[in-house]
Design an enzyme around this catalytic site. Structure first.
Site, mmCIF file in Angstrom:
data_model
loop_
_atom_site.group_PDB
_atom_site.id
_atom_site.type_symbol
_atom_site.label_atom_id
_atom_site.label_comp_id
_atom_site.label_asym_id
_atom_site.label_seq_id
_atom_site.Cartn_x
_atom_site.Cartn_y
_atom_site.Cartn_z
ATOM 1 N N HIS A 58 47.582 36.364 31.810
ATOM 2 C CA HIS A 58 47.071 35.567 32.932
ATOM 3 C C HIS A 58 46.684 34.191 32.401
ATOM 4 O O HIS A 58 46.383 34.030 31.211
ATOM 5 C CB HIS A 58 45.858 36.244 33.547
ATOM 6 N N GLU A 60 44.000 32.469 32.708
ATOM 7 C CA GLU A 60 42.662 32.415 32.124
ATOM 8 C C GLU A 60 42.650 33.032 30.728
ATOM 9 O O GLU A 60 42.028 32.481 29.812
ATOM 10 C CB GLU A 60 41.659 33.159 33.021
ATOM 11 N N CYS A 88 40.472 37.482 38.290
ATOM 12 C CA CYS A 88 40.580 38.921 38.494
ATOM 13 C C CYS A 88 39.540 39.587 37.586
ATOM 14 O O CYS A 88 38.947 38.923 36.725
ATOM 15 C CB CYS A 88 41.993 39.400 38.155
ATOM 16 N N CYS A 91 40.174 38.941 33.772
ATOM 17 C CA CYS A 91 39.904 37.572 33.319
ATOM 18 C C CYS A 91 38.413 37.264 33.332
ATOM 19 O O CYS A 91 37.906 36.590 32.430
ATOM 20 C CB CYS A 91 40.678 36.581 34.172
#
Length: 163
Positions: A58, A60, A88, A91
Site C-alpha cells: 500500500h 502508506e 486501512c 496501514c
C-alpha cells in the site's frame, strides 16, 4: 508559508502521487502517501500492490518503508503521514508501530467503498479470535514465550508471568 498551507501542499503531493500511480504509470491502485519530517518530504510513494504482486505494498506502507530507510531508523517519531485516502487497518497499524505523530488523509472510506471496503475487516478484527473468518488458533505458546523470556533476559528485563 502558514502551517495550513504546508499541510495542503503535502496533501496535494500525496494526491498527485495517487493520480500518477493509477492513471499515468498504471503501476498500482489510486493511493499515494507522503512522509514529512520538520517540513521536509522524506518519502513520496504510490500503491504497488499489482506491480509488485504484494498485498502489503500500500502507498502508506511503501512510504513508511522508504522513510525508515532514508532516516536509518524504524522510529519515525516526529514524522507526519499524508495519505490520499484514509488508512486501512494495516496501514494505520504500521503508522502506529512506526510512531508516526500525525496522519492527514484526503478521501474517506465512504468515498471509495465501491472499490475497497475496509468495514468487514475492521468489524472482524474486533471479534473474538474463534469468531473471525480465519479463526486464529494458538499453538506452542510455551515455546514462543520461552523465546520472549530469553529476549527479556538478554535485555536485562524480568521474565513475564505465565499461567
Amino acid at each position: 508559508m502558514s502551517s495550513a498551507e504546508q499541510h495542503k501542499r503535502f496533501m496535494a503531493l500525496a494526491i498527485e502521487t495517487m493520480r500518477r500511480t493509477a492513471l499515468e504509470e498504471r503501476s498500482g491502485e489510486p493511493f499515494g502517501a507522503v512522509v514529512v519530517k520538520d517540513g521536509e518530504v522524506i518519502a513520496d510513494e504510490g500503491n504497488g500492490v499489482g506491480r509488485d504482486n504484494d498485498p502489503t505494498a500500500h502507498a502508506e506502507i511503501n512510504a513508511i518503508r522508504a522513510a525508515a530507510r532514508a532516516l536509518g531508523t524504524w522510529d519515525l517519531s516526529g514524522c507526519v503521514l499524508y495519505a490520499s485516502s484514509r488508512c486501512c487497518p494495516m496501514c494505520y497499524a504500521a503508522a502506529h508501530w512506526a510512531a508516526i505523530s500525525k496522519i492527514y488523509y484526503g478521501a474517506g472510506w465512504e468515498d471509495y467503498s465501491d472499490f475497497y471496503d475496509d468495514s468487514a475487516a475492521i468489524t472482524e478484527m474486533n471479534l473474538p479470535p474463534e469468531r473471525q473468518a480465519m479463526a486464529p488458533e494458538q499453538l506452542l505458546r510455551d515455546e514462543a514465550v520461552e523465546v520472549w523470556n530469553a529476549v527479556r533476559q538478554d535485555r536485562g528485563m524480568k521474565p513475564a508471568e505465565t499461567d
